[in-house]
Enzyme design. Structure first.
Site, PDB file in Angstrom:
ATOM      1  NE  ARG A 172      42.666  31.715  39.784  1.00  0.00           N
ATOM      2  CZ  ARG A 172      43.613  32.510  40.250  1.00  0.00           C
ATOM      3  NH1 ARG A 172      44.731  32.681  39.572  1.00  0.00           N
ATOM      4  NH2 ARG A 172      43.439  33.143  41.396  1.00  0.00           N
ATOM      5  NE  ARG A 220      44.354  31.127  44.109  1.00  0.00           N
ATOM      6  CZ  ARG A 220      45.309  31.939  43.635  1.00  0.00           C
ATOM      7  NH1 ARG A 220      46.027  31.572  42.571  1.00  0.00           N
ATOM      8  NH2 ARG A 220      45.560  33.099  44.196  1.00  0.00           N
ATOM      9  NE  ARG A 223      44.076  37.235  45.560  1.00  0.00           N
ATOM     10  CZ  ARG A 223      43.520  36.461  44.632  1.00  0.00           C
ATOM     11  NH1 ARG A 223      42.261  36.076  44.751  1.00  0.00           N
ATOM     12  NH2 ARG A 223      44.214  36.062  43.608  1.00  0.00           N
TER      13      ARG A 223
HETATM   14  P1  AP5 Z   1      46.179  33.440  36.295  1.00  0.00           P
HETATM   15  O1  AP5 Z   1      47.231  33.159  35.290  1.00  0.00           O
HETATM   16  O2  AP5 Z   1      45.841  32.385  37.286  1.00  0.00           O
HETATM   17  O3  AP5 Z   1      46.485  34.829  37.044  1.00  0.00           O
HETATM   18  P2  AP5 Z   1      47.588  35.212  38.119  1.00  0.00           P
HETATM   19  O4  AP5 Z   1      48.131  36.542  37.718  1.00  0.00           O
HETATM   20  O5  AP5 Z   1      48.551  34.094  38.297  1.00  0.00           O
HETATM   21  O6  AP5 Z   1      46.643  35.418  39.360  1.00  0.00           O
HETATM   22  P3  AP5 Z   1      46.800  34.919  40.879  1.00  0.00           P
HETATM   23  O7  AP5 Z   1      45.430  35.024  41.495  1.00  0.00           O
HETATM   24  O8  AP5 Z   1      47.492  33.600  40.945  1.00  0.00           O
HETATM   25  O9  AP5 Z   1      47.720  36.019  41.433  1.00  0.00           O
HETATM   26  P4  AP5 Z   1      47.972  36.357  42.904  1.00  0.00           P
HETATM   27  O10 AP5 Z   1      49.205  37.160  42.805  1.00  0.00           O
HETATM   28  O11 AP5 Z   1      46.837  37.014  43.583  1.00  0.00           O
HETATM   29  O12 AP5 Z   1      48.046  34.927  43.612  1.00  0.00           O
HETATM   30  P5  AP5 Z   1      49.249  34.062  44.163  1.00  0.00           P
HETATM   31  O13 AP5 Z   1      48.894  32.650  43.958  1.00  0.00           O
HETATM   32  O14 AP5 Z   1      50.536  34.563  43.660  1.00  0.00           O
HETATM   33  O15 AP5 Z   1      44.861  33.881  35.487  1.00  0.00           O
HETATM   34  C1  AP5 Z   1      43.662  34.196  36.163  1.00  0.00           C
HETATM   35  C2  AP5 Z   1      42.466  33.697  35.353  1.00  0.00           C
HETATM   36  O16 AP5 Z   1      42.386  34.458  34.153  1.00  0.00           O
HETATM   37  C3  AP5 Z   1      42.585  32.229  34.901  1.00  0.00           C
HETATM   38  O17 AP5 Z   1      41.311  31.658  34.900  1.00  0.00           O
HETATM   39  C4  AP5 Z   1      43.135  32.322  33.457  1.00  0.00           C
HETATM   40  O18 AP5 Z   1      42.715  31.225  32.655  1.00  0.00           O
HETATM   41  C5  AP5 Z   1      42.487  33.620  32.988  1.00  0.00           C
HETATM   42  N1  AP5 Z   1      43.302  34.361  32.037  1.00  0.00           N
HETATM   43  C6  AP5 Z   1      44.648  34.541  32.039  1.00  0.00           C
HETATM   44  N2  AP5 Z   1      45.023  35.324  31.015  1.00  0.00           N
HETATM   45  C7  AP5 Z   1      43.865  35.669  30.365  1.00  0.00           C
HETATM   46  C8  AP5 Z   1      43.581  36.471  29.228  1.00  0.00           C
HETATM   47  N3  AP5 Z   1      44.567  37.084  28.572  1.00  0.00           N
HETATM   48  N4  AP5 Z   1      42.298  36.600  28.840  1.00  0.00           N
HETATM   49  C9  AP5 Z   1      41.299  35.978  29.517  1.00  0.00           C
HETATM   50  N5  AP5 Z   1      41.505  35.190  30.597  1.00  0.00           N
HETATM   51  C10 AP5 Z   1      42.772  35.054  31.021  1.00  0.00           C
HETATM   52  O19 AP5 Z   1      49.183  34.399  45.706  1.00  0.00           O
HETATM   53  C11 AP5 Z   1      48.101  33.967  46.488  1.00  0.00           C
HETATM   54  C12 AP5 Z   1      48.336  34.358  47.948  1.00  0.00           C
HETATM   55  O20 AP5 Z   1      49.537  33.719  48.439  1.00  0.00           O
HETATM   56  C13 AP5 Z   1      48.573  35.851  48.196  1.00  0.00           C
HETATM   57  O21 AP5 Z   1      47.358  36.546  48.340  1.00  0.00           O
HETATM   58  C14 AP5 Z   1      49.372  35.796  49.498  1.00  0.00           C
HETATM   59  O22 AP5 Z   1      48.547  35.519  50.594  1.00  0.00           O
HETATM   60  C15 AP5 Z   1      50.275  34.594  49.282  1.00  0.00           C
HETATM   61  N6  AP5 Z   1      51.530  34.945  48.612  1.00  0.00           N
HETATM   62  C16 AP5 Z   1      51.975  34.464  47.402  1.00  0.00           C
HETATM   63  N7  AP5 Z   1      53.160  34.991  47.089  1.00  0.00           N
HETATM   64  C17 AP5 Z   1      53.486  35.834  48.107  1.00  0.00           C
HETATM   65  C18 AP5 Z   1      54.573  36.694  48.338  1.00  0.00           C
HETATM   66  N8  AP5 Z   1      55.593  36.793  47.472  1.00  0.00           N
HETATM   67  N9  AP5 Z   1      54.565  37.439  49.467  1.00  0.00           N
HETATM   68  C19 AP5 Z   1      53.575  37.330  50.370  1.00  0.00           C
HETATM   69  N10 AP5 Z   1      52.501  36.544  50.210  1.00  0.00           N
HETATM   70  C20 AP5 Z   1      52.458  35.796  49.070  1.00  0.00           C
HETATM   71 MG    MG Z   2      49.018  32.805  39.890  1.00  0.00          MG
END
Ligand code: AP5
Ligand code: MG
Length: 217
Positions: free
Chosen positions: A127, A160, A171
């Site tokens: 990603r 990231r 995670r």
């Molecule tokens: P992408 O769409 O970026 O995936 P995602 O599900 O959004 O993954 P994240 O890593 O953003 O999820 P996360 O929940 O760990 O992170 P967040 O930012 O929320 O796709 C991933 C990759 O795959 C991309 O390259 C895309 O192009 C590719 N792709 C997508 N679909 C595909 C397909 N069908 N086929 C092939 N490739 C594909 O959170 C980060 C951190 O923030 C957490 O760890 C925590 O510390 C904090 N945080 C955020 N929200 C909270 C909360 N509510 N509570 C507590 N802590 C929080």
């Molecule tokens: Mg995301």
């Protein structure tokens, strides 16, 4: 339309949320993106959150709920939104219910995106995200037109800091322990749609639309 997207890291929540923003003309509210913007801008919240995010741990519920209380009260949320990455614990789901009651909002549907852990490392290590507009790319499956640059705004792309194998594993295990119970919280209410997310980005888009159109009143 008021939607929640739940699923493990890397399943494609952000990718699908960006498509749904254009489809329903409602904002994407990604707690991860909001927190990363705070980290980038060196705010007090950003400095507090960074300690958890860097290690792949969840930021405390109270911090997230305060942040969302402010965000959901903004004008652009009046006619709907896509919650991406929130709620991800039972206390957050309960807190969201309280916020929705206060705001007089109702959730229409919760989309649960499922994928096996083995596909996740591959997606996340390839990603790249835009520093400016948070657009998401994948070097293998959805590459940018120009290496290192965003197609939309020409901003620089970055990997990231939580997308390294050890942190991805952490995670994932936190997802299984703390976020999976939220799935049951919503399936009991008959408003959850489970989407098998191992296909292509376009196949998953089509599946989500087919399953959620019925909630769009
Ligand atoms: P992408 O769409 O970026 O995936 P995602 O599900 O959004 O993954 P994240 O890593 O953003 O999820 P996360 O929940 O760990 O992170 P967040 O930012 O929320 O796709 C991933 C990759 O795959 C991309 O390259 C895309 O192009 C590719 N792709 C997508 N679909 C595909 C397909 N069908 N086929 C092939 N490739 C594909 O959170 C980060 C951190 O923030 C957490 O760890 C925590 O510390 C904090 N945080 C955020 N929200 C909270 C909360 N509510 N509570 C507590 N802590 C929080
Ligand atoms: Mg995301």
């Amino acid at each position: 339309m008021r939607l929640v997207l739940i699923g493990p890291p890397g399943v494609g929540k952000g990718t699908q949320a960006k498509f749904l923003v254009d489809y329903f003309i409602i904002p994407q509210i990604s707690t991860g993106d909001i927190l990363r913007n705070h980290v980038r801008n060196n705010t007090t919240l950003g400095n507090e959150a960074q300690v958890y995010m860097r290690d792949g741990k969840l930021v405390p519920d109270i911090v997230i709920l305060n942040m969302m209380k402010n965000r959901l009260a903004e004008d652009d949320c009046a006619s709907g939104y896509i919650l991406d990455g929130f709620p991800r614990t039972i206390p957050q789901a309960e807190g969201l219910d309280d916020l929705l009651n206060i705001l007089g909002h109702q959730l229409d549907c919760v989309v649960m995106m499922n994928i096996s852990d083995s596909l996740i490392i591959n997606r996340l290590s390839n990603r790249r995200s835009c520093k400016e507009c948070n657009q998401i790319f994948n070097l293998l499956y959805d590459p940018p037109q120009q290496a290192g640059k965003c197609n939309k705004c020409n901003g620089d792309l970055f990997l990231r800091e939580d997308d390294i194998p050890d942190t991805i594993q952490r995670r994932l295990s936190i997802y299984h322990q703390q976020t999976e119970p939220v799935i049951e919280y919503y399936t009991k209410r008959d408003m959850a749609e489970i989407i098998d997310s191992k296909g292509t980005i376009k196949e998953i888009q089509a599946q989500i639309i087919e399953r959620i159109e019925v909630y769009n009143s």
